[in-house]
Design a protein around this motif. Structure first.
Motif, PDB file in Angstrom:
ATOM      1  N   SER A 281     -35.155   2.929  -3.336  1.00  0.00           N
ATOM      2  CA  SER A 281     -34.873   3.459  -4.664  1.00  0.00           C
ATOM      3  C   SER A 281     -33.390   3.364  -4.949  1.00  0.00           C
ATOM      4  CB  SER A 281     -35.333   4.926  -4.764  1.00  0.00           C
ATOM      5  OG  SER A 281     -34.690   5.716  -3.788  1.00  0.00           O
ATOM      6  N   LYS A 282     -33.042   2.888  -6.143  1.00  0.00           N
ATOM      7  CA  LYS A 282     -31.651   2.792  -6.550  1.00  0.00           C
ATOM      8  C   LYS A 282     -31.579   2.890  -8.065  1.00  0.00           C
ATOM      9  CE  LYS A 282     -31.651  -2.287  -6.642  1.00  0.00           C
ATOM     10  NZ  LYS A 282     -30.966  -3.510  -6.171  1.00  0.00           N
ATOM     11  N   GLY A 283     -30.418   3.266  -8.558  1.00  0.00           N
ATOM     12  CA  GLY A 283     -30.259   3.447  -9.991  1.00  0.00           C
ATOM     13  C   GLY A 283     -30.369   4.908 -10.375  1.00  0.00           C
ATOM     14  N   ALA A 284     -29.982   5.217 -11.604  1.00  0.00           N
ATOM     15  CA  ALA A 284     -30.061   6.574 -12.139  1.00  0.00           C
ATOM     16  C   ALA A 284     -30.942   6.541 -13.378  1.00  0.00           C
ATOM     17  CB  ALA A 284     -28.672   7.100 -12.492  1.00  0.00           C
ATOM     18  N   VAL A 285     -31.921   7.412 -13.425  1.00  0.00           N
ATOM     19  CA  VAL A 285     -32.872   7.453 -14.535  1.00  0.00           C
ATOM     20  C   VAL A 285     -32.368   8.428 -15.598  1.00  0.00           C
ATOM     21  CG1 VAL A 285     -35.262   7.882 -15.223  1.00  0.00           C
ATOM     22  CG2 VAL A 285     -34.765   6.948 -12.951  1.00  0.00           C
ATOM     23  N   ILE A 286     -32.286   7.958 -16.842  1.00  0.00           N
ATOM     24  CA  ILE A 286     -31.873   8.826 -17.944  1.00  0.00           C
ATOM     25  C   ILE A 286     -33.006   9.787 -18.266  1.00  0.00           C
ATOM     26  CG2 ILE A 286     -31.087   8.928 -20.335  1.00  0.00           C
ATOM     27  CD1 ILE A 286     -29.099   7.578 -18.511  1.00  0.00           C
ATOM     28  N   ASP A 287     -32.739  11.081 -18.077  1.00  0.00           N
ATOM     29  CA  ASP A 287     -33.767  12.092 -18.317  1.00  0.00           C
ATOM     30  C   ASP A 287     -33.630  12.718 -19.691  1.00  0.00           C
ATOM     31  OD1 ASP A 287     -36.043  13.307 -17.190  1.00  0.00           O
ATOM     32  OD2 ASP A 287     -34.919  15.142 -16.780  1.00  0.00           O
TER      33      ASP A 287
ATOM     34  N   ARG B 154     -25.998  -0.655 -13.653  1.00  0.00           N
ATOM     35  CA  ARG B 154     -24.564  -0.917 -13.499  1.00  0.00           C
ATOM     36  C   ARG B 154     -23.798  -0.221 -14.617  1.00  0.00           C
ATOM     37  NH1 ARG B 154     -26.901  -5.637 -12.321  1.00  0.00           N
ATOM     38  NH2 ARG B 154     -26.722  -6.409 -14.467  1.00  0.00           N
ATOM     39  N   PHE B 155     -22.598   0.228 -14.258  1.00  0.00           N
ATOM     40  CA  PHE B 155     -21.663   0.789 -15.225  1.00  0.00           C
ATOM     41  C   PHE B 155     -20.397  -0.028 -15.097  1.00  0.00           C
ATOM     42  CE2 PHE B 155     -18.362   3.609 -16.747  1.00  0.00           C
ATOM     43  CZ  PHE B 155     -18.946   4.212 -17.854  1.00  0.00           C
ATOM     44  N   ASP B 156     -20.154  -0.904 -16.085  1.00  0.00           N
ATOM     45  CA  ASP B 156     -19.133  -1.939 -15.925  1.00  0.00           C
ATOM     46  C   ASP B 156     -19.445  -2.714 -14.647  1.00  0.00           C
ATOM     47  OD1 ASP B 156     -17.819  -1.673 -18.312  1.00  0.00           O
ATOM     48  OD2 ASP B 156     -16.240  -0.372 -17.544  1.00  0.00           O
ATOM     49  N   GLN B 157     -18.504  -2.775 -13.707  1.00  0.00           N
ATOM     50  CA  GLN B 157     -18.741  -3.545 -12.486  1.00  0.00           C
ATOM     51  C   GLN B 157     -19.278  -2.700 -11.328  1.00  0.00           C
ATOM     52  OE1 GLN B 157     -18.416  -6.855 -12.776  1.00  0.00           O
ATOM     53  NE2 GLN B 157     -17.869  -6.354 -14.901  1.00  0.00           N
TER      54      GLN B 157
ATOM     55  N   ALA C  32     -18.331   7.122 -11.856  1.00  0.00           N
ATOM     56  CA  ALA C  32     -17.903   5.978 -12.670  1.00  0.00           C
ATOM     57  C   ALA C  32     -17.573   6.413 -14.090  1.00  0.00           C
ATOM     58  CB  ALA C  32     -18.984   4.905 -12.677  1.00  0.00           C
ATOM     59  N   VAL C  33     -18.406   7.283 -14.661  1.00  0.00           N
ATOM     60  CA  VAL C  33     -18.163   7.758 -16.022  1.00  0.00           C
ATOM     61  C   VAL C  33     -16.915   8.640 -16.057  1.00  0.00           C
ATOM     62  CG1 VAL C  33     -19.070   9.160 -17.916  1.00  0.00           C
ATOM     63  CG2 VAL C  33     -20.592   7.618 -16.673  1.00  0.00           C
ATOM     64  N   ALA C  34     -16.783   9.534 -15.075  1.00  0.00           N
ATOM     65  CA  ALA C  34     -15.654  10.461 -15.056  1.00  0.00           C
ATOM     66  C   ALA C  34     -14.324   9.731 -14.936  1.00  0.00           C
ATOM     67  CB  ALA C  34     -15.806  11.454 -13.911  1.00  0.00           C
ATOM     68  N   SER C  35     -14.320   8.604 -14.224  1.00  0.00           N
ATOM     69  CA  SER C  35     -13.070   7.871 -14.019  1.00  0.00           C
ATOM     70  C   SER C  35     -12.673   7.019 -15.217  1.00  0.00           C
ATOM     71  CB  SER C  35     -13.191   6.971 -12.781  1.00  0.00           C
ATOM     72  OG  SER C  35     -14.176   5.968 -12.984  1.00  0.00           O
ATOM     73  N   LYS C  36     -13.561   6.904 -16.190  1.00  0.00           N
ATOM     74  CA  LYS C  36     -13.278   6.089 -17.365  1.00  0.00           C
ATOM     75  C   LYS C  36     -12.460   6.895 -18.367  1.00  0.00           C
ATOM     76  CE  LYS C  36     -14.320   1.972 -19.136  1.00  0.00           C
ATOM     77  NZ  LYS C  36     -14.026   0.712 -18.430  1.00  0.00           N
TER      78      LYS C  36
ATOM     79  N   VAL D 123     -22.860  -0.802 -20.072  1.00  0.00           N
ATOM     80  CA  VAL D 123     -23.856  -0.122 -19.255  1.00  0.00           C
ATOM     81  C   VAL D 123     -25.108  -0.991 -19.217  1.00  0.00           C
ATOM     82  CG1 VAL D 123     -25.194   1.987 -18.923  1.00  0.00           C
ATOM     83  CG2 VAL D 123     -22.912   2.105 -19.962  1.00  0.00           C
ATOM     84  N   THR D 124     -25.470  -1.438 -18.020  1.00  0.00           N
ATOM     85  CA  THR D 124     -26.655  -2.280 -17.853  1.00  0.00           C
ATOM     86  C   THR D 124     -27.828  -1.416 -17.434  1.00  0.00           C
ATOM     87  OG1 THR D 124     -25.262  -4.135 -17.172  1.00  0.00           O
ATOM     88  CG2 THR D 124     -27.613  -4.288 -16.672  1.00  0.00           C
TER      89      THR D 124
END
Length: 356
Positions: A279-285, A306-309, A321-325, A333-334
């Protein structure tokens, strides 16, 4: 035996950065004496006087009626005293420690290894990562240490901790890195360095050094059945600390990117259906209305790959990744939606401090 996860800094009442050149020590057979002589003067002892509501000392399960009566009879906040550690990162007197060491501080006093004392100002604090930046003013240049690259550290590498456990100043312990990127569920940005170097109450905010005398972590928490070290301590990695400190030194606050979604892990069942070996990735709830995610086209059920690279393997990957942006920056966002990959360009918002 039940383990207790505790912050290790505060004893109860009874009890732009300037970087120094990297030290080039190889640990001799005789020990860490030369290294400690170099870095020890930059490690400080922190004494904090703070205020806390008197009701904080009451049992959590006390009936509400008795709690209100106590608050009416004891309206004044109580003074509390705590101890911690820190380290100087510039000759102008910037000091890094833990946020919980200086929480609600009224007075912060710094004692250097040579006994000199200074009143310190809290420049800023970031509870989300448990990092705080202090400042003292001295009429001479101060000893200081530099940050190393925590990303280059590996399980098994030797480390040295310097701090003030139980108020015993300038205490040195050594060990190895037991694990990297440890999630202890202490906050949204958990990626701790785990070490078996002895860390106890009062060590919080102190530095964890590599063999070159560079700070690769800030000692923050322990797991202990009885409150003392059992060889399971955690440090905030220096790569994260460096960014937070730079932000705090700018205006006393940390600015983070905000997407506006709630997320959950990918289930093993869904991963198997999609043909993933794990399992990988984050599911938008959920997607907050009028949030950057909403405006950018993210939908409930999307799987963020993916979030950017940055490849998103678990929830922490996306959170960090979001917090560092930077706010107002655009991120690609892929996502996987109904079996097809989509690339969405989303303008990142600003995370409100209370949401951190």
């Amino acid at each position: 035996m039940t383990s207790l996860l505790t912050r290790n800094a505060l004893l109860p009442l009874t009890a732009s950065l300037t970087l120094a050149p990297a030290l080039a020590f190889a640990v001799p057979a005789g020990g860490y004496g030369d290294l400690v002589e170099q870095v020890g003067p930059a490690v400080v002892f922190i004494e904090v006087t703070s205020t806390r509501p008197a009701a904080d000392n009451l049992p959590r399960n006390l009936p509400e009626e008795l709690r209100k009566r106590f608050e009416q009879q004891n309206p004044q906040d109580k003074q509390a005293h705590g101890l911690g550690s820190g380290f100087i990162i510039s000759n102008e007197g910037q000091i890094v420690t833990n946020s919980h060491v200086v929480e609600n501080a009224q007075l912060v006093e710094i004692t250097l290894a040579d006994g000199r004392k200074f009143d310190a100002e809290v420049i800023g604090s970031d509870p989300a990562t448990d990092i705080a930046l202090l400042s003292i003013k001295a009429d001479v240049d101060l000893p200081f240490v530099s940050f190393g690259d925590s990303d280059q550290m590996r399980a098994g590498d030797e480390v040295v901790a310097v701090g003030n456990p139980f108020g015993l100043s300038s205490t040195v312990t050594s060990g190895i890195i037991s694990a990297m990127a440890r999630d202890i569920h202490a906050g949204p940005y958990d990626e701790f360095i785990q070490t078996d170097a002895a860390i106890n109450r009062g060590n919080s905010g102190g530095p964890l050094f590599n063999n070159a005398g560079e700070v690769i972590g800030v000692n923050t928490a322990i797991i202990s059945p009885g409150g003392g070290s059992v060889g399971i301590g955690f440090a905030v990695p220096s790569d994260l600390v460096r960014d937070v400190v730079a932000d705090l030194s700018d205006d006393g606050t940390v600015t983070r990117g905000w997407l506006g979604v709630s997320i959950r892990p990918m289930s093993d069942e869904v991963a198997q259906v999609l043909g993933y070996t794990q399992s990988k990735g984050a599911v938008i709830d959920g997607v907050s209305k009028d949030s950057p995610a909403d405006k950018g086209g993210l939908q409930r059920g999307d799987i963020v790959l993916r979030f950017d690279q940055t490849e998103i393997s678990d929830l922490r990957d996306l959170t960090r990744a979001v917090a560092s942006k930077a706010p107002e920056d655009t991120a690609t966002v892929t996502v996987l939606r109904r079996g097809k990959e989509l690339a969405l360009d989303i303008t990142i918002g600003t995370l409100a401090p209370q949401e951190a």
